[in-house]
Design an enzyme around this catalytic site. Sequence first.
Site, short mmCIF file in Angstrom:
data_model
loop_
_atom_site.label_atom_id
_atom_site.label_comp_id
_atom_site.label_asym_id
_atom_site.label_seq_id
_atom_site.Cartn_x
_atom_site.Cartn_y
_atom_site.Cartn_z
N ILE A 20 0.86 -1.19 0.00
CA ILE A 20 0.00 0.00 0.00
C ILE A 20 0.90 1.24 0.00
CG2 ILE A 20 -1.83 1.26 1.23
CD1 ILE A 20 -2.66 -1.61 0.42
N HIS B 116 0.73 4.18 1.40
CA HIS B 116 -0.08 4.83 2.43
C HIS B 116 -0.12 6.34 2.22
CE1 HIS B 116 -0.51 1.22 4.82
NE2 HIS B 116 0.78 0.99 4.72
N VAL C 267 27.55 -9.66 3.87
CA VAL C 267 28.55 -8.92 4.65
C VAL C 267 28.73 -9.64 5.98
CG1 VAL C 267 29.03 -6.73 5.82
CG2 VAL C 267 28.02 -6.73 3.52
N LYS D 11 -1.39 -1.03 11.71
CA LYS D 11 -2.55 -0.50 10.99
C LYS D 11 -3.71 -1.48 10.93
CE LYS D 11 0.54 2.26 8.18
NZ LYS D 11 1.75 1.54 8.67
N ILE E 40 13.27 0.19 9.31
CA ILE E 40 12.37 0.65 8.24
C ILE E 40 11.20 -0.33 8.12
CG2 ILE E 40 12.21 1.46 5.85
CD1 ILE E 40 14.20 3.09 7.56
N CYS F 51 2.48 -19.44 -19.05
CA CYS F 51 1.60 -19.44 -17.87
C CYS F 51 0.17 -19.17 -18.35
CB CYS F 51 2.04 -18.36 -16.89
SG CYS F 51 0.85 -18.05 -15.57
N CYS G 84 -2.66 -19.34 -16.60
CA CYS G 84 -3.52 -18.59 -15.66
C CYS G 84 -3.38 -17.09 -15.89
CB CYS G 84 -3.15 -18.89 -14.22
SG CYS G 84 -3.25 -20.60 -13.74
N CYS H 186 -3.32 -21.70 -10.42
CA CYS H 186 -2.62 -22.98 -10.20
C CYS H 186 -1.28 -22.77 -9.51
CB CYS H 186 -2.46 -23.75 -11.51
SG CYS H 186 -1.00 -23.35 -12.45
C1 LIG Z 1 3.59 -7.52 6.92
C2 LIG Z 1 4.15 -6.25 6.36
C3 LIG Z 1 3.31 -5.32 5.74
C4 LIG Z 1 3.83 -4.13 5.24
N1 LIG Z 1 3.02 -3.31 4.52
C5 LIG Z 1 3.52 -2.16 4.01
C6 LIG Z 1 2.72 -1.32 3.21
O1 LIG Z 1 1.59 -1.64 2.86
N2 LIG Z 1 3.23 -0.13 2.80
C7 LIG Z 1 4.48 0.27 3.15
O2 LIG Z 1 4.86 1.38 2.81
N3 LIG Z 1 5.30 -0.56 3.85
C8 LIG Z 1 4.85 -1.76 4.27
N4 LIG Z 1 5.65 -2.61 4.96
C9 LIG Z 1 7.02 -2.19 5.24
C10 LIG Z 1 7.95 -2.42 4.06
O3 LIG Z 1 7.75 -3.67 3.47
C11 LIG Z 1 9.38 -2.32 4.58
O4 LIG Z 1 9.52 -1.11 5.27
C12 LIG Z 1 10.40 -2.34 3.46
O5 LIG Z 1 10.19 -3.41 2.59
C13 LIG Z 1 11.79 -2.44 4.08
O6 LIG Z 1 12.71 -2.46 3.04
P1 LIG Z 1 14.26 -2.58 3.34
O7 LIG Z 1 14.93 -2.43 2.06
O8 LIG Z 1 14.60 -1.63 4.44
O9 LIG Z 1 14.42 -4.03 3.96
P2 LIG Z 1 14.49 -5.44 3.16
O10 LIG Z 1 13.51 -5.49 2.08
O11 LIG Z 1 14.44 -6.50 4.20
O12 LIG Z 1 15.92 -5.40 2.52
C14 LIG Z 1 17.09 -5.55 3.28
C15 LIG Z 1 18.05 -6.34 2.44
O13 LIG Z 1 19.28 -6.44 3.15
C16 LIG Z 1 19.86 -7.68 2.84
N5 LIG Z 1 20.83 -8.04 3.85
C17 LIG Z 1 20.61 -8.24 5.16
N6 LIG Z 1 21.75 -8.58 5.79
C18 LIG Z 1 22.72 -8.58 4.85
C19 LIG Z 1 24.11 -8.88 4.88
N7 LIG Z 1 24.73 -9.21 6.00
N8 LIG Z 1 24.81 -8.80 3.72
C20 LIG Z 1 24.20 -8.46 2.56
N9 LIG Z 1 22.87 -8.19 2.49
C21 LIG Z 1 22.14 -8.24 3.61
C22 LIG Z 1 18.67 -8.62 2.82
O14 LIG Z 1 18.94 -9.80 2.08
C23 LIG Z 1 17.59 -7.76 2.19
O15 LIG Z 1 17.45 -7.98 0.81
C24 LIG Z 1 5.19 -3.84 5.42
C25 LIG Z 1 6.03 -4.78 6.02
C26 LIG Z 1 5.53 -6.00 6.45
C27 LIG Z 1 6.43 -7.03 6.99
#
Ligand SMILES: Cc1cc2nc3c(=O)[nH]c(=O)nc-3n(C[C@H](O)[C@H](O)[C@H](O)COP(=O)(O)OP(=O)(O)OC[C@H]3O[C@@H](n4cnc5c(N)ncnc54)[C@H](O)[C@@H]3O)c2cc1C
Length: 477
Positions: A47, A49, A171, A248, A334, A399, A401, A436
């Site tokens: 979403i 938001h 890392v 939420k 985040i 695919c 579907c 599927c």
């Molecule tokens: C259930 C749920 C619902 C949500 N709904 C929403 C929504 O509707 N709208 C919204 O705005 N946000 C939503 N969020 C929040 C949103 O999904 C996250 O804030 C966002 O995806 C975080 O992104 P990121 O890049 O910080 O983390 P991630 O997507 O987790 O990326 C971090 C990356 O770091 C990598 N990494 C970790 N450790 C290492 C390492 N040691 N070495 C190399 N790479 C590493 C991982 O592999 C990963 O790919 C939701 C989250 C959840 C769980």
Amino acid sequence: MLDVLIIGAGVTGSFIARKLSQYQLSVLLLDKENDVGNVTSNANSAIIHSGYDPLPGTLKAKLNVRGNQMFDDIARELDVHFKRVGSLTVAINDEQMNMLADLVKRSKENGVPASLLTKEEVLRMEPHISKEVKGALLAPTAGVIDPFNLVVHCVENAVDNGVKLHLNEEVIDIKNNSDYFLVKTNKEEYQSKVVINAAGLYSDKIASMIEEIDWKLIPRKGEYFVLDHYDVGLVNHTIFPLPSIKGKGVLVSMTSSNNYIVGPSSEPNDDVDDVSTDSYTLSEIRRQATELVPDIPFNQVIRVFSGNRPTSTRHDFIIESAKSSKFFINVAGIESPGLVSSPAIAEYVFENFISKLFNLVKKENYNPCVKKYHVLNDMDVHSRNEIIAKNPEFGKIVCSCEKISLGEIKELLSRSVPPKTVKGVKRRCRAGFGKCQGGFCSPLVTLILAKHYGLSPLDIKWDKDQSNILVEEVKKL
Ligand SMILES: Cc1cc2nc3c(=O)[nH]c(=O)nc-3n(C[C@H](O)[C@H](O)[C@H](O)COP(=O)(O)OP(=O)(O)OC[C@H]3O[C@@H](n4cnc5c(N)ncnc54)[C@H](O)[C@@H]3O)c2cc1C
């Protein structure tokens, strides 16, 4: 020596990489996974938001609202499916009506357009909502997006503009050598002037590699149902309950591809890699969702899934340099609304940190737009026939579907961030997303990948290591 090394190719690290790709900097984006956006950015509600919910004055409020404003341009530049469907936050008793009034106040403080609707107005807009409804908060700027191609296209665009991407690199250690950081992965060692920690659920571990930190991550799991996309008109907006301290709440929404999504739960989860679902939580989601929308056709559920939020003890995004070095920037905690905030987080990191650390020169040939490719489902019949006449592989359906052709899958394989796994193909073009769930197309996609990469089909994985689809040859493939 690198200028900037970004740890984590989720939506946060990817948007930071794209922002930095506008400048003459050597930037490396690293991820431990075999694909970009493969952890939390892969499993959320998707979403965009509006921003009425975060506490005024927090980074979450500021960056959510700014991020939301950026999404029309982002969806166009990155060629991602995005619809501003609007959200309704629904009150079903008098106490909740009072809470809605507070949310209207909060919307104003956050600068988010929102208005209160009467019961009659809500039922006119959303005939499937519970007749118990007392009123709702309409936030017209909320939207739904394709979260998979958001990250894939963002990284492709960053790579096309000069960012280096290394996948399958974890890392494992970082040393601060005063004028650069030595970053050690399972494969290589890198020297970088600046390190950006965007490691999502692992950002506490990465931050602790250089100093003691005064915050902790307390991950919370969210489980979901996904419904097929035939029952058009169940809901026209994203339907939320009133928010609580857990988040939420359980929403009912269409997705950018016209499926419906129901969830998420919000329970603490110590094991950040655990993305299982369980029947107790799913039945509780079902109970809560049907309080808002009683006739959700649960017989059309095609998948359940879960993702973990990197919730922190600070209850806000943590975007700051390390205590011991202004050249190490943590972008941690985040959680939601991280997806919508991600482009604004990148802007914030750039303006408050990176722009102060380098004498920056803009690239003259920077292109904000991702290279386009053919998506037959988005074309009219005439254009489809034209492309099939030029290349019959666009007429060979892999695919059934989701009606995805061989030509479309092959086109993905020649892009700057190509899929290596069956799930990677699924996330980019939806082959396997239908009723599927890949039962028919996964074997074909496996063969296409094997042929393209010159591998045995036995070596092709569904997703992570150990997720091979085939175990042994029983007859020649
Ligand atoms: C259930 C749920 C619902 C949500 N709904 C929403 C929504 O509707 N709208 C919204 O705005 N946000 C939503 N969020 C929040 C949103 O999904 C996250 O804030 C966002 O995806 C975080 O992104 P990121 O890049 O910080 O983390 P991630 O997507 O987790 O990326 C971090 C990356 O770091 C990598 N990494 C970790 N450790 C290492 C390492 N040691 N070495 C190399 N790479 C590493 C991982 O592999 C990963 O790919 C939701 C989250 C959840 C769980």
